[in-house]
Design an enzyme around this catalytic site. Structure first.
Site, PDB file in Angstrom:
ATOM      1  N   GLU A   1       0.808  -1.221   0.000  1.00 37.82           N
ATOM      2  CA  GLU A   1       0.000   0.000   0.000  1.00 37.82           C
ATOM      3  C   GLU A   1       0.841   1.271   0.000  1.00 37.82           C
ATOM      4  OE1 GLU A   1      -3.031  -0.292   3.018  1.00 37.82           O
ATOM      5  OE2 GLU A   1      -4.133  -1.821   1.899  1.00 37.82           O
TER       6      GLU A   1
ATOM      7  N   GLU B   1      -5.278  -9.140  -0.341  1.00 35.62           N
ATOM      8  CA  GLU B   1      -5.973  -9.078   0.949  1.00 35.62           C
ATOM      9  C   GLU B   1      -7.453  -8.867   0.684  1.00 35.62           C
ATOM     10  OE1 GLU B   1      -4.739  -5.954   3.557  1.00 35.62           O
ATOM     11  OE2 GLU B   1      -2.650  -6.582   3.649  1.00 35.62           O
TER      12      GLU B   1
END
Length: 339
Positions: free
Chosen positions: A118, A262
């Site tokens: 991220e 995820e």
């Protein structure tokens, strides 16, 4: 000769069946930021008992890598964000990282190296933006130099907040202020035939938008919610995924596959949305759903890693503590099946 042909055909069928079976498997994200968690060896045993054949870890934890030796569990290994500057600084540093954490574990089934998690110009990880691509390049060179380029793919995990205009999904595109960041990464992935890793959470979408129906987020809608030029969307997961595919197509990344690195649902921590029932419903439906494809990419399966194996009570904010499928004593928090 006929006997040889029959044998080869049987082998081909068996190989295809095996590839299809492994492709349909959902994996898990194994984080360790919790108190009283079981040993890595016990975690590997837990995964084997529950037919979990893929795992994502976020750093090269040596006891975990040792426990995975010979386990037949395929691994997504992370280069943590704080390590990016070091591996980006020189090829020698990246070579050392790969030697210590990959080549020294020849009987671990590495599948991906996730370089950074991220990283984005829009969040608290923005300081890593200048070094991410070079870190990816150096790790790729080290992996290729080890003769592992066809076996292990190098990528990075992004958040879906990089996209905009996501409804309908065909309008999805990358935000103008991230294009300079993401487009060179897409070019890197295309060149190396590696997938883009995407952390994809319908939970956070519905938590931030009261207009989204819960059934749409939990895969329980009985009817099409979004019709996009003949493609019907009954769940938010597919809509977010296909919006990201649309963004890739607009950024010269139409050849790329997405791996959902995820996805999960918290069982507590933020009111009525975060319940045991909702977490059980979402995660079981997710595991079942990703055996197939999405409206835009119907051939499937969608390789997906469920977040997370355990609750992690050392994380913040509160919501981040409650994504676990299992308690620290390795008992399932609710009924969950990876079959």
């Amino acid at each position: 000769m006929a006997h040889l042909i029959v044998t080869l055909l049987l082998l081909s069928v068996l190989t295809l069946a095996t590839l299809d079976f492994t492709g349909a498997q959902a994996g898990v994200c194994y984080g360790r930021q919790g108190n009283g968690l079981p040993s890595p060896a016990d975690v590997v045993s837990l995964c084997n008992r529950n037919n979990i054949r893929r795992m994502r870890i976020y750093d090269p934890d040596q006891p975990t890598l040792e426990a995975l030796r010979g386990s037949n569990i395929e691994l997504m290994l992370g280069v943590p964000n704080p390590d990016l500057e070091n591996v980006a600084a020189s090829q020698a540093n990246a070579d050392t990282w790969v030697q210590n954490n990959v080549r020294n574990y020849g009987n671990v089934k590495f599948r991906y190296i996730a370089v950074g998690n991220e990283v984005s110009p829009l969040n608290e990880n923005s300081k890593y933006v200048p070094v991410l691509l070079n870190a990816m390049r150096n790790i790729q060179t080290a992996i290729s130099g080890a003769g592992l380029g066809n076996q292990i793919k190098v990528s990075t995990a992004i958040e879906t907040g990089l996209t905009t205009d996501t409804s309908p999904p065909s309008n999805g595109r990358f935000k103008d202020d991230v294009r300079q960041f993401i487009e060179p990464i897409i070019n890197f992935l295309v060149t190396n035939r590696a997938p883009l890793l995407v952390n994809l959470y319908p939970y956070f979408a519905i938590a931030n938008n009261a207009d989204i129906k819960l059934e749409y987020a939990l895969f329980t809608s009985s009817e099409v919610v979004v019709n996009d030029n003949g493609r019907g969307y009954r769940n938010l997961f597919d809509a977010i995924l296909d919006a990201t595919y649309s963004a890739l197509e607009k950024a010269s990344g139409s050849s790329l596959e997405i791996v959902v690195s995820e996805s999960g649902w918290p069982s507590a921590g933020a009111g009525q949305l975060t319940s045991i029932d909702n977490a059980r419903t979402y995660n079981n439906n997710l595991i079942s759903h990703v055996k197939g494809g999405s409206p835009k990419r119907p051939s499937g399966p969608i390789e997906t890693y469920v977040f997370a194996l355990f609750d992690e009570d050392q994380k913040d904010p509160e919501i981040e503590k409650h994504f676990g499928l299992f308690s620290a004593n390795m008992q399932p928090k609710y009924q969950i099946s990876f079959n």
